[in-house]
Design an enzyme around this catalytic site. Structure first.
Site, PDB file in Angstrom:
ATOM      1  CE  LYS A 184      -4.452   0.817   1.771  1.00 10.45           C
ATOM      2  NZ  LYS A 184      -5.254   0.382   0.690  1.00 10.45           N
ATOM      3  CD  GLU A 220      -5.804  -4.607  -6.178  1.00  7.88           C
ATOM      4  OE1 GLU A 220      -6.482  -4.141  -5.421  1.00  7.88           O
ATOM      5  OE2 GLU A 220      -4.402  -4.533  -6.153  1.00  7.88           O
TER       6      GLU A 220
END
Ligand SMILES: *Cc1c(COP(=O)(O)O)cnc(C)c1O
Length: 341
Positions: A184, A220
């Site tokens: 992230k 994704e």
């Protein structure tokens, strides 16, 4: 504790400054004890590593009020361990996981007046992040870092029901096969901005990114993992080393197996299989699951049988069970709910 005078139901997803944030600094090879401070501004060198070379990572989780009136967070230990993995990949120092969870609790407690009441649908969103702060001009990792957690109240994700999204298969790539797709980091978002602005201009809600090597497999979206339900009611979710390990998706997989008795497969999912799916959703902390109604593959429309007006039935069961666990209406697995106060 007196709550702030906020119209919880009409809050959007934007930054609202709250009273306190946690700050810890890393210098001379060690983290200081950290403290809660009031100043929301950061002063740093114009040559800070984060500004020049994007050495920054983050997390996102929420604090909310359960049915019995406690303020809790959901699986913050997983945010702590994921942030440690992100730090390692960008040559940043790890912020110890127990201290991370402790700092989350401190921020929530200090801003308890901003935690929305049960039933409002709103939450207090927490943003832990870390960045290289000292001046760096020759490319190398910073030596000094700041770890910070701020909080901001955010409104209910679905106002007036969850409308299924229309998404497009993007021609842009999100993450290289051996790249940074599984952490992230701000850099993954910087490069997604052009793709999402382009998709919005074309009238789509989101991008579906494919594996950049073969462009045949589903990865994704910019900020959420996919979960599909097949026509024979199996839950399938993409397996790839270059997607971000969503805590919501991992929790939903557990719920599907252990609470709903569904068969779950984590495997490569080919674009060719999409017409065989019955339901699709995007998983992430903000919405838990956003239903997808239509996927557009270069003009070819793949309309999911669950339609464009509501969540599919299995997606809905998953959503209701996980949000029930989060809100204290359904018994949670050991360790999932961290009670703060
Ligand atoms: C944060 C994020 C998610 C969702 O993760 P959660 O832990 O469920 O909030 C999914 N994909 C990307 C790229 C993300 O950055």
């Amino acid at each position: 504790m007196e709550k702030k005078d906020i119209d919880w139901a009409n809050l959007g997803f934007g930054y609202v400054e709250t009273d306190k944030r946690f700050v810890s600094n890393y210098t001379n090879g060690a983290w200081d004890d950290g403290q809660l401070i009031s100043d929301s501004m950061i002063t740093m060198s114009e040559c800070a590593c984060v500004l020049q070379y994007a050495q920054t990572i983050f997390e996102g989780l929420k604090a909310y009020t359960t049915e019995d009136g406690h303020i809790v967070t959901f699986r913050p230990d997983l945010n702590a361990s994921r942030m440690a993995a992100s730090a390692a990949r960008l040559e940043m120092p790890v912020y110890e996981e127990a201290k991370f969870v402790d700092a989350v609790a401190k921020v929530v407690e200090a801003n308890a007046a901003y935690v929305p009441p049960y039933g409002s649908g709103a939450t207090l969103y927490l943003r832990p992040f870390m960045f290289g702060i000292n001046p760096v001009i020759g490319v190398k990792p910073a030596t000094d870092y700041q770890f910070r957690i701020f909080s901001t109240p955010v409104g209910p994700y679905f106002k007036g029901g969850a409308k299924p999204l229309t998404i497009k298969i993007s021609d842009f790539d999100r993450a290289a096969p051996q790249g940074t797709g599984n952490i992230k980091a701000g850099l993954n978002y910087a490069m997604s901005l052009h793709a999402i602005v382009t998709a919005h201009k074309e009238g789509f809600d989101e991008n579906m990114y494919l594996d950049p090597k073969t462009r045949t497999k589903v990865e994704e979206t910019g900020g959420a993992n996919f979960l599909f339900v097949t026509k024979d009611n199996k839950v399938v979710t993409p397996k790839s080393d270059s997607i971000l390990p969503s805590i919501t998706r991992r929790s939903l997989v557990y719920v599907a197996k252990e609470y709903l008795g569904l068969e779950v497969e984590e495997r490569e999912i080919y674009v060719d299989e999409l017409p065989d799916m019955a339901e699709a959703g995007l998983c992430g902390t903000a919405a838990v699951i956003s239903p997808v109604g239509k996927i557009v593959d270069h003009g070819k429309e793949i309309c999911l049988p669950s339609g464009m007006s509501e969540m599919g039935p299995t997606t809905k069961k998953l959503y209701d069970t996980l949000t029930g666990i989060q809100m204290g209406r359904i018994e949670a697995p050991e360790g999932w709910i961290k009670v703060i106060m």
